[in-house]
Write a protein that holds these residues in place. Structure first.
Motif, PDB file in Angstrom:
ATOM      1  N   MET A  39      -0.980  12.526  -3.035  1.00  0.00           N
ATOM      2  CA  MET A  39      -1.839  11.505  -3.601  1.00  0.00           C
ATOM      3  C   MET A  39      -3.233  11.588  -2.980  1.00  0.00           C
ATOM      4  SD  MET A  39      -1.159   7.447  -3.632  1.00  0.00           S
ATOM      5  CE  MET A  39       0.595   7.749  -3.654  1.00  0.00           C
TER       6      MET A  39
ATOM      7  N   SER B  54      -6.748  10.181  -1.859  1.00  0.00           N
ATOM      8  CA  SER B  54      -7.240   8.845  -1.544  1.00  0.00           C
ATOM      9  C   SER B  54      -8.447   8.460  -2.380  1.00  0.00           C
ATOM     10  CB  SER B  54      -7.569   8.756  -0.061  1.00  0.00           C
ATOM     11  OG  SER B  54      -8.593   9.668   0.227  1.00  0.00           O
TER      12      SER B  54
ATOM     13  N   GLN C 208       1.697   5.827   3.144  1.00  0.00           N
ATOM     14  CA  GLN C 208       2.278   7.133   2.825  1.00  0.00           C
ATOM     15  C   GLN C 208       2.988   7.738   4.029  1.00  0.00           C
ATOM     16  OE1 GLN C 208       2.039   9.169  -0.167  1.00  0.00           O
ATOM     17  NE2 GLN C 208       1.857   7.050  -0.809  1.00  0.00           N
TER      18      GLN C 208
ATOM     19  N   MET D 228      -6.543   1.437  -2.163  1.00  0.00           N
ATOM     20  CA  MET D 228      -6.368   2.850  -1.804  1.00  0.00           C
ATOM     21  C   MET D 228      -5.991   2.981  -0.333  1.00  0.00           C
ATOM     22  SD  MET D 228      -6.544   4.476  -4.538  1.00  0.00           S
ATOM     23  CE  MET D 228      -6.166   6.050  -3.820  1.00  0.00           C
TER      24      MET D 228
ATOM     25  N   PHE E  48      -6.156   7.746 -10.501  1.00  0.00           N
ATOM     26  CA  PHE E  48      -4.804   7.431 -10.051  1.00  0.00           C
ATOM     27  C   PHE E  48      -4.622   5.913  -9.967  1.00  0.00           C
ATOM     28  CE2 PHE E  48      -2.308   6.094  -6.323  1.00  0.00           C
ATOM     29  CZ  PHE E  48      -1.045   6.430  -6.782  1.00  0.00           C
ATOM     30  N   LEU E  49      -5.633   5.266  -9.351  1.00  0.00           N
ATOM     31  CA  LEU E  49      -5.584   3.814  -9.190  1.00  0.00           C
ATOM     32  C   LEU E  49      -5.623   3.118 -10.557  1.00  0.00           C
ATOM     33  CD1 LEU E  49      -5.427   1.938  -6.754  1.00  0.00           C
ATOM     34  CD2 LEU E  49      -7.892   1.654  -6.906  1.00  0.00           C
TER      35      LEU E  49
ATOM     36  N   VAL F 194      -2.336   1.971   0.058  1.00  0.00           N
ATOM     37  CA  VAL F 194      -1.418   2.983  -0.468  1.00  0.00           C
ATOM     38  C   VAL F 194      -1.383   4.189   0.480  1.00  0.00           C
ATOM     39  CG1 VAL F 194      -1.051   4.626  -2.362  1.00  0.00           C
ATOM     40  CG2 VAL F 194      -1.639   2.263  -2.864  1.00  0.00           C
ATOM     41  N   ASN F 195      -2.569   4.624   0.919  1.00  0.00           N
ATOM     42  CA  ASN F 195      -2.622   5.801   1.804  1.00  0.00           C
ATOM     43  C   ASN F 195      -1.993   5.540   3.181  1.00  0.00           C
ATOM     44  OD1 ASN F 195      -3.808   7.522  -0.020  1.00  0.00           O
ATOM     45  ND2 ASN F 195      -5.847   6.723   0.410  1.00  0.00           N
TER      46      ASN F 195
ATOM     47  N   PHE G  80       5.298   2.642  -0.357  1.00  0.00           N
ATOM     48  CA  PHE G  80       4.526   2.917  -1.571  1.00  0.00           C
ATOM     49  C   PHE G  80       4.667   4.362  -2.035  1.00  0.00           C
ATOM     50  CE2 PHE G  80       2.337  -0.784   0.179  1.00  0.00           C
ATOM     51  CZ  PHE G  80       2.455  -1.627  -0.896  1.00  0.00           C
TER      52      PHE G  80
END
Lengths: 98, 178
Positions: A1, A3, B174, B167, A8-9, B170-171, B100
């Motif tokens: 993924m 950043s 990970q 973001m 994507f978001l 989510v990151n 996530f």
């Protein structure tokens, strides 16, 4: 993924399912019907109360203005309180939020 | 298919409940999803607020002037109902240890929605609102302005800050590939 992947978001934040629920619709319509019914009942009660006050008043008008004399014997505070209460009830009954 | 204005006219002039039921069917998805995002996945509360919002829409339909799309107006009422609810009850949860990485997998759409709703907890209310209206509901900044009454500049900064927070969240969640 990645950043910094804006797409994507964007795809992530979409609504992924369709929320269609007949029960939800029925509940709202039933709620509206119940509120309308309640409002109608209150209206009928209000009309009856108005008639109950108005008829003796009309009768007493012919009898030496008995009601007016009786009313004037009460404290102006009580009269004001009842007038404001009646006005508030009427406003509430006719308001959009009711 | 009957258009919104005809349905609205029927409700106002005749109190046509079938017409209003059609409007609910058409917009319940957008409004309920919007509120689920705002409540960060509290679906029962979101649906209660949605019911309240549709009742208000019914009561105030005669004040809809058509200056904005019906959808925008409906979102505005839903947003106000949410703010009213928020004034009464305030609770903020922190999400801990939520995986996530599942988002990368081919999960069911329904599961995706649940995850995104939970993910909204890392944003404040204004950011949730602007992000959802802009990205999920596809509204223009001008329309978001009508719903929230935020100035345009504030809306843009809420969206950018919200995106960045999402973001980061989510990151950070990970698992490392090493």
């Amino acid at each position: 993924m990645k950043s910094n992947d804006d797409s994507f978001l964007t795809s992530l934040l979409q609504y992924h399912t369709r929320l269609i629920d007949q029960q939800f619709v029925d509940d709202i319509i039933n709620n509206i019907k119940a509120k309308n019914k309640f409002r109608l009942k209150l209206m009928v009660i209000a009309v009856f109360l108005a008639l109950a006050v108005a008829i003796p008043l009309l009768i007493s008008l012919g009898e030496d203005l008995f009601f007016i004399n009786t009313l004037s014997s009460y404290s102006p505070y009580i009269i004001t309180f009842f007038l404001l209460s009646a006005l508030g009830f009427g406003t509430w009954l006719t308001s959009d939020d009711f | 298919m009957v258009d919104d204005n005809t349905l609205i006219a029927r409700v106002i002039s005749n109190g046509d409940q079938h017409a209003f039921a059609t409007l609910i069917k058409k917009y319940q998805g957008a409004i309920r999803h919007f509120l689920r995002r705002l409540t960060a996945g509290d679906q029962a509360t979101a649906d209660d607020i949605a019911q309240e919002a549709f009742l208000r829409i019914y009561q105030n339909l005669d004040t809809f002037l058509g200056k904005s799309a019906f959808s925008t107006w409906a979102h505005k009422i839903a947003y106000n109902c949410f703010l009213k609810y928020k004034q009464k009850v305030y609770h903020q949860h922190e999400i801990e240890g939520f995986d996530f990485s599942i988002l990368e997998a081919q999960v069911e759409d329904i599961e995706k929605d649940l995850i995104i709703e939970r993910l909204m907890e890392c944003l404040d209310i204004a950011e949730r609102t602007c992000i959802t209206l802009s990205i999920s509901a596809g509204m223009s900044h001008q329309e978001i302005c009508v719903v929230t009454k935020f100035p345009l500049g504030t809306i843009k900064s809420h969206i950018n800050r919200g995106k960045q927070k999402l973001m980061d969240k989510v990151n950070n969640q990970q698992p490392s590939n090493a």
